[in-house]
Scaffold this motif. Structure first.
Motif, PDB file in Angstrom:
ATOM      1  N   MET A 153      31.086 -20.606  20.146  1.00 36.92           N
ATOM      2  CA  MET A 153      30.375 -21.913  19.707  1.00 36.92           C
ATOM      3  C   MET A 153      30.445 -21.833  17.999  1.00 36.92           C
ATOM      4  SD  MET A 153      29.185 -24.127  21.697  1.00 36.92           S
ATOM      5  CE  MET A 153      30.314 -23.649  22.848  1.00 36.92           C
ATOM      6  N   ASP A 154      31.962 -21.677  17.719  1.00 39.80           N
ATOM      7  CA  ASP A 154      32.246 -21.959  16.221  1.00 39.80           C
ATOM      8  C   ASP A 154      32.655 -23.086  16.154  1.00 39.80           C
ATOM      9  OD1 ASP A 154      34.596 -22.317  17.627  1.00 39.80           O
ATOM     10  OD2 ASP A 154      35.524 -20.426  17.138  1.00 39.80           O
ATOM     11  N   TYR A 155      33.295 -23.268  14.786  1.00 39.97           N
ATOM     12  CA  TYR A 155      33.660 -24.835  14.408  1.00 39.97           C
ATOM     13  C   TYR A 155      34.717 -25.449  15.400  1.00 39.97           C
ATOM     14  CZ  TYR A 155      30.725 -24.057  10.161  1.00 39.97           C
ATOM     15  OH  TYR A 155      30.071 -23.819   9.218  1.00 39.97           O
ATOM     16  N   GLY A 156      35.309 -24.786  16.119  1.00 38.38           N
ATOM     17  CA  GLY A 156      36.423 -25.275  17.111  1.00 38.38           C
ATOM     18  C   GLY A 156      37.526 -25.823  16.284  1.00 38.38           C
ATOM     19  N   TRP A 157      38.162 -26.842  16.809  1.00 40.57           N
ATOM     20  CA  TRP A 157      39.316 -27.590  16.211  1.00 40.57           C
ATOM     21  C   TRP A 157      38.713 -28.686  15.212  1.00 40.57           C
ATOM     22  CZ3 TRP A 157      44.103 -25.863  16.830  1.00 40.57           C
ATOM     23  CH2 TRP A 157      44.620 -25.174  17.928  1.00 40.57           C
ATOM     24  N   ILE A 158      39.139 -28.421  13.975  1.00 39.49           N
ATOM     25  CA  ILE A 158      38.535 -29.182  12.975  1.00 39.49           C
ATOM     26  C   ILE A 158      38.873 -30.889  12.969  1.00 39.49           C
ATOM     27  CG2 ILE A 158      38.591 -29.724  10.357  1.00 39.49           C
ATOM     28  CD1 ILE A 158      36.905 -26.933  11.492  1.00 39.49           C
ATOM     29  N   GLU A 159      40.087 -31.060  13.257  1.00 44.88           N
ATOM     30  CA  GLU A 159      40.300 -32.404  13.587  1.00 44.88           C
ATOM     31  C   GLU A 159      40.482 -32.861  15.010  1.00 44.88           C
ATOM     32  OE1 GLU A 159      44.255 -33.085  11.825  1.00 44.88           O
ATOM     33  OE2 GLU A 159      43.576 -32.505   9.667  1.00 44.88           O
ATOM     34  N   GLY A 160      39.925 -32.063  15.929  1.00 47.85           N
ATOM     35  CA  GLY A 160      39.940 -32.343  17.247  1.00 47.85           C
ATOM     36  C   GLY A 160      40.940 -31.596  17.946  1.00 47.85           C
ATOM     37  N   SER A 161      40.892 -30.901  19.130  1.00 52.00           N
ATOM     38  CA  SER A 161      41.651 -29.897  19.934  1.00 52.00           C
ATOM     39  C   SER A 161      43.097 -30.823  20.171  1.00 52.00           C
ATOM     40  CB  SER A 161      41.002 -29.616  21.226  1.00 52.00           C
ATOM     41  OG  SER A 161      41.059 -30.897  22.053  1.00 52.00           O
ATOM     42  N   THR A 191      33.036 -35.352   4.466  1.00 50.27           N
ATOM     43  CA  THR A 191      32.146 -36.086   5.411  1.00 50.27           C
ATOM     44  C   THR A 191      31.710 -35.420   6.624  1.00 50.27           C
ATOM     45  OG1 THR A 191      33.915 -37.361   6.156  1.00 50.27           O
ATOM     46  CG2 THR A 191      33.073 -38.440   4.351  1.00 50.27           C
ATOM     47  N   MET A 192      32.479 -34.568   6.921  1.00 45.44           N
ATOM     48  CA  MET A 192      31.986 -34.153   8.132  1.00 45.44           C
ATOM     49  C   MET A 192      33.109 -32.709   8.381  1.00 45.44           C
ATOM     50  SD  MET A 192      34.031 -36.152  11.520  1.00 45.44           S
ATOM     51  CE  MET A 192      33.509 -34.844  12.591  1.00 45.44           C
ATOM     52  N   ILE A 193      32.862 -31.733   9.319  1.00 41.37           N
ATOM     53  CA  ILE A 193      33.735 -30.539   9.474  1.00 41.37           C
ATOM     54  C   ILE A 193      34.370 -30.784  10.813  1.00 41.37           C
ATOM     55  CG2 ILE A 193      33.786 -28.011   9.714  1.00 41.37           C
ATOM     56  CD1 ILE A 193      31.799 -27.905   7.767  1.00 41.37           C
ATOM     57  N   CYS A 194      33.704 -30.976  11.864  1.00 45.45           N
ATOM     58  CA  CYS A 194      34.075 -31.126  13.134  1.00 45.45           C
ATOM     59  C   CYS A 194      33.136 -31.689  14.166  1.00 45.45           C
ATOM     60  CB  CYS A 194      34.488 -29.742  13.796  1.00 45.45           C
ATOM     61  SG  CYS A 194      32.822 -28.671  14.131  1.00 45.45           S
ATOM     62  N   ALA A 195      33.499 -32.106  15.184  1.00 41.52           N
ATOM     63  CA  ALA A 195      32.782 -33.004  16.175  1.00 41.52           C
ATOM     64  C   ALA A 195      31.891 -31.828  17.136  1.00 41.52           C
ATOM     65  CB  ALA A 195      33.526 -33.881  17.213  1.00 41.52           C
ATOM     66  N   GLY A 196      32.299 -30.850  17.185  1.00 44.82           N
ATOM     67  CA  GLY A 196      31.745 -29.725  18.072  1.00 44.82           C
ATOM     68  C   GLY A 196      32.378 -29.403  19.267  1.00 44.82           C
ATOM     69  N   VAL A 197      32.272 -28.142  19.757  1.00 42.67           N
ATOM     70  CA  VAL A 197      33.092 -27.593  20.751  1.00 42.67           C
ATOM     71  C   VAL A 197      32.644 -28.138  21.916  1.00 42.67           C
ATOM     72  CG1 VAL A 197      33.542 -25.447  21.958  1.00 42.67           C
ATOM     73  CG2 VAL A 197      33.511 -25.590  19.577  1.00 42.67           C
ATOM     74  N   PHE A 198      31.482 -28.392  22.270  1.00 42.16           N
ATOM     75  CA  PHE A 198      30.997 -29.078  23.511  1.00 42.16           C
ATOM     76  C   PHE A 198      31.555 -30.286  23.632  1.00 42.16           C
ATOM     77  CE2 PHE A 198      28.061 -31.656  26.114  1.00 42.16           C
ATOM     78  CZ  PHE A 198      28.042 -30.778  27.181  1.00 42.16           C
ATOM     79  N   ASP A 199      31.492 -31.025  22.575  1.00 41.82           N
ATOM     80  CA  ASP A 199      31.830 -32.736  22.572  1.00 41.82           C
ATOM     81  C   ASP A 199      33.059 -32.841  22.689  1.00 41.82           C
ATOM     82  OD1 ASP A 199      29.267 -32.008  20.704  1.00 41.82           O
ATOM     83  OD2 ASP A 199      28.951 -34.163  21.024  1.00 41.82           O
ATOM     84  N   ASP A 200      33.901 -31.886  22.276  1.00 38.31           N
ATOM     85  CA  ASP A 200      35.292 -32.036  22.127  1.00 38.31           C
ATOM     86  C   ASP A 200      35.846 -32.003  23.723  1.00 38.31           C
ATOM     87  OD1 ASP A 200      38.040 -31.983  20.440  1.00 38.31           O
ATOM     88  OD2 ASP A 200      38.277 -30.603  22.165  1.00 38.31           O
ATOM     89  N   MET A 201      35.174 -30.871  24.239  1.00 35.28           N
ATOM     90  CA  MET A 201      35.472 -30.571  25.782  1.00 35.28           C
ATOM     91  C   MET A 201      34.979 -31.642  26.765  1.00 35.28           C
ATOM     92  SD  MET A 201      34.040 -26.712  26.532  1.00 35.28           S
ATOM     93  CE  MET A 201      34.549 -26.834  28.368  1.00 35.28           C
ATOM     94  N   VAL A 202      33.927 -32.464  26.325  1.00 32.48           N
ATOM     95  CA  VAL A 202      33.679 -33.656  27.012  1.00 32.48           C
ATOM     96  C   VAL A 202      34.318 -34.832  26.876  1.00 32.48           C
ATOM     97  CG1 VAL A 202      31.671 -35.184  27.916  1.00 32.48           C
ATOM     98  CG2 VAL A 202      31.292 -32.629  27.409  1.00 32.48           C
ATOM     99  N   ALA A 203      34.660 -34.959  25.555  1.00 33.35           N
ATOM    100  CA  ALA A 203      35.647 -36.111  25.271  1.00 33.35           C
ATOM    101  C   ALA A 203      37.139 -35.751  25.914  1.00 33.35           C
ATOM    102  CB  ALA A 203      35.590 -36.183  23.876  1.00 33.35           C
ATOM    103  N   THR A 204      37.587 -34.826  25.674  1.00 36.88           N
ATOM    104  CA  THR A 204      38.924 -34.499  26.643  1.00 36.88           C
ATOM    105  C   THR A 204      38.805 -34.849  27.913  1.00 36.88           C
ATOM    106  OG1 THR A 204      39.298 -32.927  24.930  1.00 36.88           O
ATOM    107  CG2 THR A 204      40.743 -32.788  26.705  1.00 36.88           C
ATOM    108  N   LEU A 205      37.802 -34.369  28.517  1.00 39.51           N
ATOM    109  CA  LEU A 205      37.589 -34.840  29.832  1.00 39.51           C
ATOM    110  C   LEU A 205      37.552 -35.906  30.468  1.00 39.51           C
ATOM    111  CD1 LEU A 205      37.198 -33.441  32.901  1.00 39.51           C
ATOM    112  CD2 LEU A 205      34.706 -33.351  32.498  1.00 39.51           C
TER     113      LEU A 205
END
Length: 369
Positions: free
Chosen positions: A56-64, A249-263
């Motif tokens: 649960m780090d910052y993940g991909w800053i601009e999105g995976s 304005t932001m760093i990242c959307a979040g690891v979990f959110d990116d996983m769900v969005a990609t799915l």
């Protein structure tokens, strides 16, 4: 930088949790995580096993890379690097306007529309002209009026396609004429494209114009507003400008959110099929209700999840909407929140039972006097 109260969001924030029949929201019926897994044909244990191993780090800053690849595929020739993940479409809009608009710039905004598109430029010191939608033009603004508003120093034209609240759609021919006008003065066209038409999808502005900027999210058409993931697509020059401002304005959307969005995006066709069915069935209910309710009329939306209904009432529309909620538990958005009296916004892509009962009670209240 001063901003006025956000009319629609203020109304919803105060009232939506007290509604029994919420026909104000304009997302297509939100998915549960279980429904998403079923549509994706994915064993939830597999997903959560992957999640449990994720740091649960910052993940991909601009999105995976997977997310950005999926988003880029929604456009004709969009480089993956030109996709920037944001906190919903609201975050994408805020980022784009904050980065590109400066004091004394001239901006033309479709009106009414989502309030960000005109009030953020105003707050930044821009000179904003309102390009008004017209009921007798099926809620589209007049392109000849745009020609009268355009100036040699016009920096940006802001549109919302399809329009919130009316559901009116600028088709390809209309957009091509709009692009030709913008090209005359080298203006950006900023397009909020969060509402998709299921019958007559319009091209994205970034597929028509080098200086087009498109924002979108998973909230409305894809039925996942809860993860707050959106994006902005643009040319390389604009994307690089947005990167610089995005760090503020932001760093990242979040690891979990990116996983769900990609799915969601990996299974978009299945989700869109489900949502088309919801929209078509509920739009038929709206058609039937409009046909039998003499005190209601509309310009039918272009198969998108928002509609703007005219009501035959002889009192301020917000007073009407407040009493409707208090006495009948039905939530709509009063049209004065879009500077249009005698209208209400109805989001009809909710649970069918909620829509049917909400419309029944709306009719009862309409005919009370």
């Amino acid at each position: 930088m001063k901003l006025p109260r956000f009319g629609v969001e203020e109304w919803l924030n105060v009232n939506e949790k007290s509604a029994i029949y919420d026909i104000a929201g304009v997302s297509i019926k939100a998915l549960t995580m279980e429904e998403l897994f079923d549509l994706a044909g994915l064993d939830k244990e597999v997903f959560f096993a992957q999640l449990l191993k994720k740091k649960m780090d910052y993940g991909w800053i601009e999105g995976s890379p997977e997310f950005k690849t999926q988003v880029a595929s929604l456009y004709k020739n969009m480089p993956v690097d030109n996709i920037l993940q944001t906190n919903g479409a609201t975050g994408a809009t805020m980022l784009s306007l904050y980065a590109l608009i400066e004091p004394e710039d001239h901006v033309i905004s479709m009106y009414p529309t989502y309030q960000q598109l005109y009030d953020i430029p105003k707050s930044l010191g821009a000179d904003v002209d309102l390009w008004e939608i017209e009921e007798d033009k099926n809620w589209l603004p007049d392109l000849d009026q745009l020609r009268r508003l355009i100036r040699p120093n016009t920096k940006m034209i802001c549109i919302n396609n399809a329009n919130n609240p009316t559901g009116a759609l600028m088709d390809a021919a209309y957009l091509e004429e709009l692009v030709a006008i913008a090209k005359e003065v080298d203006a950006y066209i900023f397009s909020d494209e969060i509402y998709r038409s299921f019958d007559q999808p319009a091209p994205s502005i970034v597929d028509l114009y080098e200086k087009g900027i498109a924002v979108n999210s998973l909230s409305k058409t894809y039925s996942i507003p809860g993860i707050r993931v959106g994006w902005v697509a643009s040319n390389t020059e604009v994307a690089d400008i947005l990167r610089d401002y995005r760090d503020y304005t932001m760093i990242c959307a979040g690891v979990f959110d990116d996983m769900v969005a990609t799915l969601v995006l990996e299974n978009k066709e299945t989700i869109l099929k489900r949502n088309r069915q919801i929209l078509e069935e509920n739009l038929a209910l709206m058609d039937a209700w409009i046909a039998k309710e003499p005190k209601a009329s509309w310009i039918r939306p272009a198969s998108v999840s928002t509609s703007f209904v005219k009501l035959d009432v002889n009192r301020p529309i917000e007073d009407f909407a407040s009493e409707l909620l208090q006495d009948y538990g039905v939530l709509v958005v009063p049209g004065n929140r879009f500077d249009k009296e005698s209208h209400v916004r109805i989001g009809y892509c909710c649970d069918k039972d909620v829509l049917e009962k909400g419309l029944e009670k709306l009719s009862k209240f309409l005919n009370k006097y």
